[in-house]
Every structure is written in C-alpha cells, then in structure tokens.
Enzyme design. Structure first.
Site, PDB file in Angstrom:
ATOM      1  N   SER A   1     -21.968 -18.696  -4.566  1.00  0.00           N
ATOM      2  CA  SER A   1     -20.966 -17.487  -4.660  1.00  0.00           C
ATOM      3  C   SER A   1     -21.784 -16.311  -4.308  1.00  0.00           C
ATOM      4  O   SER A   1     -21.291 -15.244  -4.328  1.00  0.00           O
ATOM      5  CB  SER A   1     -20.381 -17.283  -6.043  1.00  0.00           C
ATOM      6  OG  SER A   1     -21.626 -17.554  -6.979  1.00  0.00           O
TER       7      SER A   1
ATOM      8  N   ASN B   1     -22.769 -18.693 -18.005  1.00  0.00           N
ATOM      9  CA  ASN B   1     -21.479 -18.669 -18.354  1.00  0.00           C
ATOM     10  C   ASN B   1     -21.300 -17.349 -19.292  1.00  0.00           C
ATOM     11  O   ASN B   1     -20.333 -16.408 -18.979  1.00  0.00           O
ATOM     12  CB  ASN B   1     -21.099 -19.820 -19.614  1.00  0.00           C
ATOM     13  CG  ASN B   1     -21.188 -21.075 -18.645  1.00  0.00           C
ATOM     14  OD1 ASN B   1     -21.572 -21.097 -17.425  1.00  0.00           O
ATOM     15  ND2 ASN B   1     -20.892 -22.058 -19.418  1.00  0.00           N
TER      16      ASN B   1
ATOM     17  N   THR C   1      21.667   5.954  -3.722  1.00  0.00           N
ATOM     18  CA  THR C   1      21.796   4.721  -4.291  1.00  0.00           C
ATOM     19  C   THR C   1      22.070   3.930  -3.110  1.00  0.00           C
ATOM     20  O   THR C   1      22.982   4.220  -2.359  1.00  0.00           O
ATOM     21  CB  THR C   1      22.592   4.646  -5.552  1.00  0.00           C
ATOM     22  OG1 THR C   1      23.752   4.944  -4.921  1.00  0.00           O
ATOM     23  CG2 THR C   1      22.223   5.696  -6.560  1.00  0.00           C
ATOM     24  N   HIS C   2      21.763   2.750  -2.871  1.00  0.00           N
ATOM     25  CA  HIS C   2      22.006   1.762  -2.103  1.00  0.00           C
ATOM     26  C   HIS C   2      21.597   2.324  -0.789  1.00  0.00           C
ATOM     27  O   HIS C   2      22.034   1.894   0.439  1.00  0.00           O
ATOM     28  CB  HIS C   2      23.515   1.344  -2.011  1.00  0.00           C
ATOM     29  CG  HIS C   2      23.985   0.817  -3.161  1.00  0.00           C
ATOM     30  ND1 HIS C   2      23.972  -0.594  -3.860  1.00  0.00           N
ATOM     31  CD2 HIS C   2      24.406   1.875  -4.282  1.00  0.00           C
ATOM     32  CE1 HIS C   2      24.695  -0.407  -4.874  1.00  0.00           C
ATOM     33  NE2 HIS C   2      24.618   0.843  -5.373  1.00  0.00           N
TER      34      HIS C   2
ATOM     35  N   SER D   1       2.014   6.594  20.229  1.00  0.00           N
ATOM     36  CA  SER D   1       2.101   5.171  20.963  1.00  0.00           C
ATOM     37  C   SER D   1       1.585   5.350  22.325  1.00  0.00           C
ATOM     38  O   SER D   1       1.376   6.339  22.875  1.00  0.00           O
ATOM     39  CB  SER D   1       3.771   5.068  21.271  1.00  0.00           C
ATOM     40  OG  SER D   1       3.824   4.284  22.167  1.00  0.00           O
TER      41      SER D   1
ATOM     42  N   LYS E   1       6.372   9.435  20.600  1.00  0.00           N
ATOM     43  CA  LYS E   1       6.246   8.780  19.113  1.00  0.00           C
ATOM     44  C   LYS E   1       5.028   9.315  18.337  1.00  0.00           C
ATOM     45  O   LYS E   1       4.047   9.402  18.978  1.00  0.00           O
ATOM     46  CB  LYS E   1       6.235   7.256  19.377  1.00  0.00           C
ATOM     47  CG  LYS E   1       7.613   6.552  19.624  1.00  0.00           C
ATOM     48  CD  LYS E   1       7.682   5.125  19.769  1.00  0.00           C
ATOM     49  CE  LYS E   1       8.038   4.727  18.191  1.00  0.00           C
ATOM     50  NZ  LYS E   1       8.166   3.280  18.275  1.00  0.00           N
TER      51      LYS E   1
ATOM     52  N   GLU F   1       2.696   2.330   6.821  1.00  0.00           N
ATOM     53  CA  GLU F   1       3.077   0.966   6.996  1.00  0.00           C
ATOM     54  C   GLU F   1       2.101   0.097   6.293  1.00  0.00           C
ATOM     55  O   GLU F   1       2.483  -0.979   5.737  1.00  0.00           O
ATOM     56  CB  GLU F   1       3.213   0.841   8.442  1.00  0.00           C
ATOM     57  CG  GLU F   1       4.563   1.383   9.059  1.00  0.00           C
ATOM     58  CD  GLU F   1       4.574   1.515  10.727  1.00  0.00           C
ATOM     59  OE1 GLU F   1       5.206   0.705  11.236  1.00  0.00           O
ATOM     60  OE2 GLU F   1       3.914   2.274  11.246  1.00  0.00           O
TER      61      GLU F   1
ATOM     62  N   TYR G   1     -15.693 -22.958 -19.922  1.00  0.00           N
ATOM     63  CA  TYR G   1     -16.032 -22.584 -18.584  1.00  0.00           C
ATOM     64  C   TYR G   1     -15.575 -23.777 -17.457  1.00  0.00           C
ATOM     65  O   TYR G   1     -16.000 -25.063 -18.027  1.00  0.00           O
ATOM     66  CB  TYR G   1     -17.175 -21.885 -18.467  1.00  0.00           C
ATOM     67  CG  TYR G   1     -17.600 -21.546 -16.948  1.00  0.00           C
ATOM     68  CD1 TYR G   1     -17.090 -20.570 -16.500  1.00  0.00           C
ATOM     69  CD2 TYR G   1     -18.267 -22.665 -16.127  1.00  0.00           C
ATOM     70  CE1 TYR G   1     -17.707 -20.136 -15.275  1.00  0.00           C
ATOM     71  CE2 TYR G   1     -18.551 -22.390 -14.976  1.00  0.00           C
ATOM     72  CZ  TYR G   1     -18.344 -21.118 -14.274  1.00  0.00           C
ATOM     73  OH  TYR G   1     -18.653 -20.780 -12.953  1.00  0.00           O
TER      74      TYR G   1
ATOM     75  N   GLN H   1     -15.175 -19.283 -10.883  1.00  0.00           N
ATOM     76  CA  GLN H   1     -15.959 -18.485  -9.739  1.00  0.00           C
ATOM     77  C   GLN H   1     -14.857 -17.846  -8.761  1.00  0.00           C
ATOM     78  O   GLN H   1     -15.467 -16.735  -7.926  1.00  0.00           O
ATOM     79  CB  GLN H   1     -16.991 -19.528  -9.225  1.00  0.00           C
ATOM     80  CG  GLN H   1     -17.647 -18.868  -8.298  1.00  0.00           C
ATOM     81  CD  GLN H   1     -19.038 -19.849  -7.710  1.00  0.00           C
ATOM     82  OE1 GLN H   1     -19.889 -19.830  -8.609  1.00  0.00           O
ATOM     83  NE2 GLN H   1     -18.849 -20.455  -6.772  1.00  0.00           N
TER      84      GLN H   1
ATOM     85  N   LYS I   1     -13.742 -13.717  -8.516  1.00  0.00           N
ATOM     86  CA  LYS I   1     -14.235 -12.793  -8.070  1.00  0.00           C
ATOM     87  C   LYS I   1     -13.570 -12.050  -6.630  1.00  0.00           C
ATOM     88  O   LYS I   1     -13.541 -10.759  -6.440  1.00  0.00           O
ATOM     89  CB  LYS I   1     -15.862 -12.756  -7.915  1.00  0.00           C
ATOM     90  CG  LYS I   1     -16.488 -12.882  -9.187  1.00  0.00           C
ATOM     91  CD  LYS I   1     -17.782 -13.320  -9.148  1.00  0.00           C
ATOM     92  CE  LYS I   1     -18.172 -13.973 -10.428  1.00  0.00           C
ATOM     93  NZ  LYS I   1     -17.375 -15.173 -10.591  1.00  0.00           N
TER      94      LYS I   1
END
Ligand code: ARG
Length: 466
Positions: free
Chosen positions: A29, A116, A161-162, A283, A289, A296, A323, A328, A331
């Site tokens: 690890s 541990n 709304t919607h 763009s 653009k 995004e 354990y 492991q 992480k």
C-alpha cells in the site's frame, strides 16, 4: 525466479518475476499510504514518549527513537527518502529506516502496539485534518454566497419548480438557499469530528496489551479528546472514513446542483450569469462559445465522490471483526474523494465569487410565464374573501385570456379582468408586478428583500462563530 514461472500463461502477464511479485503488487500500500507519513511519525513519537514515561522503554532509547523519527520526517519532506514496495506500507518503511539509522533501539518502538492500531490512528489523524480543511473551504464558499446575496437582495429572478417558471424570487434568496445547504454540510463535518475524536492507539493488535501503557497520554498528545473504549472496535472501525465519504458525497451533490444551475443560467437562452474567463473556456471551432467547463466538471466529479462512498461501504459490509486486510482499501477512496472535494469547493467558490449577474435578464425572465398568477389569486382571496380554490380557477381564466392576447397579466385591461370577475378593482395591479410580488413575501424565510437581509445578518453572525 525461473523463466518457466515468469511465462505462466494464466497469471504471468506483466509480472516478470512470478507469484512473489504478484503478491507484492496486490499487498503493498506504500504507493498511496505514504501520504500518511507525517501522521505515522507523529503517532510513533507520541507512542515512544508514553513508553518511556511509563518505564516500558528507557529514556535513552526513546531519545534515539525520537531523533531517528525526526530525521526520517526530514528525509521524506526533502524527497530523500527511498520508499520500498517490498516493505509493504508506510509503517514498515519508516520502521525499517529507523533501524538503519539507530540500530536495535528501533525494535523497541513497536512494543505494546500493532500495525492495526497504528494504521487506525494514522488514518484518523489524517481524516480529522481533512475534515478541518473541508470546514474551512465550506466557510469560504458560504462567505462568498453571503456577499452575492447582499449585493442582490432585491434582484428579481424567476423561481422554478419542475424547471418551469413558478413565482418571482430574489437572487439573494436563491443564494441563501445554498448558504443553508453548505451550512448544513459544515454542521455535518463538525458532528463527524466530534464522533471520531477518539484515539485507537493502544488497542494493539485487537485485544489491548499487558504492558502498563497510558492511552490517555497518547490520546492527549495526538490531540484526541480521549481514547477509544473498545480495543476490538478500535482496530475494525472505519465509520469515520465512511462518514467522511458520506459528508463529502452530500456536499458534492449540493455542489453539483449548483453547477447544473450555473450551466443552465450561463446559456445564451437564459443569460442570467456570465462566467469569468478564469472559469470558462472557448471552443476551438465555434468562436461565439464560452463553455462552463469548470461547472460541468464539478457536476461530473460528484460521480467520483459518490462512487467512493458506495465503494467503501461495499468493502466494509461483509467483514467480521476485527481487522481484515480488506480495510487497506479505505485509503485510496478517502484520499481521492478528499482531493476531489477540495478542488470542487475551490472551483465553486471562485466561480460564484467571479460571475457577473445579469440583473436585466433575470428581471425580464422573472415577469414572464405569468409568474405573478399566485399573487392575483391571493388578492382575490384577501380582498374579495374568495375561497382559494375558486380564486385559482378565476386566475386560470385570466392567464388564458392573457395568453390569447399575448400579454403579461399586468398588461391586461381592468375591463378584461372584470369580465372574468366583476369584483376585481384597479387595486389588483399593485400585486401583479414582480417587484411587489417579492416584496410581499415577508413570511419567515420568504423571498422578500427585507427577509433576505434579515437572514444574511443571521448567517453572518453564525458564521463568525462557526
Ligand atoms: N497497510 C495496512 C493497512 O492499510 C496496515 C495494517 C496492516 N495490518 C496487518 N495486520 N496486516 O491496513
């Protein structure tokens, strides 16, 4: 390793040196838990000091250990430390180097301790620090929203709304909706810190130890409120990591909704906001653009954070106490979610602080779509004592009439409205404007500029104490 093994068709592949190499690759690890080096060394220093104070090791050995650990810290921080996959993880890398540096005294450090409880304490320390970083970042984002809310306490926009125009609201009020969300995220962070603020160090492998250790001392030295109360739970608990991921996922989801709104608002069709050049791109082919890439990506990265939560829940769900090496896998999930969330919070704070609000476009849209129809219905209820259901019906007819005439409600003639209901008077026009509509919504938590300013004052005070 023999060539025969290396070329094994089933599992040879890229592991030229055979099964030992595969074992090393799946087991190690160090490629990611090296991130815990500072916490690991801090934990070892505290542990060794406690061992010396309780007389379990000599002061002389403790001095050697502390000196060695501080040397290693410097080596890692200056890039001179050689991490080895063969030594599996950060704990063994540090301990092996300590032995090189100080000889046999190094072997005494691991008395009354196991990897541990060591990994449990290291990771807790890391997650706790990260919680504090997230808290600061959330406070920064909330502060930016409060600035924007103050600037635009009276700026009208359509409320949806919607995603259909519903009623006019103020942009300040909309900003405060996000203040509420991120403040709840902040309180979730604070709660989680409270719950995880216990030191597992001294739980040893799983059963505690016969050495006369002082767990309160190490807990205090490491900045924990107190030691954990059950050694089995101490080495098998990862719910602080799960809690971090769930807090992160909820916060990321809030950020993603905001990102989506910014994407919509910044289209030429809406034109409510203009992103600064720092948070948008052009763009390569369409010169007109300006793309909301950062928004995004905030929206997209939420998928990653949410995925890590499900990932770790799934790792943990079948594990017997205590354990198991499965753990492991906690992480990378947490490290990546943390790094991603930090970036998302920074990007959003920058974007919201920088974007230009197109007050005129918001105002124009606020009045479209018969957004004050509810105000008309409310007027009928209030002034004529009409039951709301009937008022709703009368208003529906007024909207239909406005639609055929292709005008807004406030542009209808009084006679037109009276043809629908003869009790209507000139006074009705006072509620049909967008400004008056928002001004009237003074209920607690409502969109009226006066109420928005009240809530801004409240949050400023709260934030100063948060
Ligand atoms: N690298 C391990 C982990 O992250 C450290 C603990 C190893 N303990 C053990 N019993 N093998 O979980």
């Amino acid at each position: 390793m023999s060539d025969k093994k290396a070329s094994n068709q089933m599992w040879g592949g890229r592991f030229a040196s055979g099964p030992a190499a595969i074992m090393e690759a799946i087991n190690a690890s160090i490629s990611f838990d090296r991130k815990l080096y500072a916490q690991d060394i801090r934990g070892s220093l505290a542990h060794s000091e406690m061992l010396a104070e309780t007389g379990i090791i000599s002061t002389d050995d403790q001095h050697k250990i502390a000196h060695g650990l501080n040397t290693i810290l410097k080596e890692i921080e200056t890039g001179q430390f050689e991490f080895s996959t063969r030594l599996e993880d950060i704990h063994m890398n540090v301990e092996a180097r300590l032995a090189e540096l100080i000889g046999s005294a190094a072997g005494r450090l691991h008395t009354a301790r196991s990897r541990n409880d060591q990994v449990a304490v290291d990771f807790r320390l890391w997650v706790k620090d990260e919680f504090h970083r997230v808290a600061e970042a959330l406070k920064g984002l909330i502060a930016v929203f409060l600035v924007r809310a103050e600037e635009h306490a009276a700026t009208v926009m359509p409320g949806f709304t919607h995603l259909q125009t519903a009623q006019p609201v103020t942009f300040g009020h909309h900003c405060l909706a996000y203040v509420e969300m991120f403040a709840r995220d902040l309180s979730r962070v604070r709660d989680a810190i409270q719950r995880m603020d216990e030191s597992p160090l001294g739980a040893a492998a799983l059963a505690g130890t016969g050495f006369p250790i002082d767990r309160r001392q190490t807990a205090k030295a490491l900045g924990f409120r107190e030691p954990t109360r059950n050694s089995l739970d101490s080495v098998s608990d990862r719910d602080y990591a799960l809690e971090f991921l769930s807090v992160a996922a909820i916060s990321a989801t809030h950020l993603s909704r905001l990102a989506e709104e910014i994407v919509i608002w910044s289209t030429p069709q809406f034109g409510f906001v203009r992103l600064s050049d720092s948070f948008s791109t052009g763009s390569s082919i369409m010169p007109q653009k300006k793309n909301p890439d950062a928004a995004e990506l905030v929206r997209a990265k939420t998928g990653r954070v949410n995925g890590h939560l499900i990932g770790l829940l799934t790792v943990m769900k079948g594990l017997p106490l205590t354990y198991s090496k499965d753990m492991q896998e906690d992480k990378e999930a947490v490290f990546d979610a943390a790094e991603t969330l930090d970036l998302m919070l920074a990007a959003m704070t920058g974007m919201v602080g920088d974007m230009t609000i197109n007050v005129a476009a918001m105002k124009k849209a606020a009045g479209s779509g018969y957004s004050t129809a509810t105000d008309l219905a409310d007027w009928l209820v209030r002034t004529l004592g009409m039951p709301f259901r009937e008022a709703h019906h009368v208003t529906g007819r007024a909207v239909a009439l406005a639609e055929t005439k292709k005008v807004g409600l406030e542009k209808l003639m009084l006679e037109d409205l009276q043809s629908i209901h003869d009790g209507i008077t000139q006074d009705i026009f006072s509620v049909l404007s967008v400004q008056n509509s928002v001004k009237s919504r003074t209920s607690f938590g409502g969109t009226a500029p006066s109420e928005v300013r009240k809530q801004i004052r409240y949050w400023k005070k709260r934030l100063a104490k948060a």
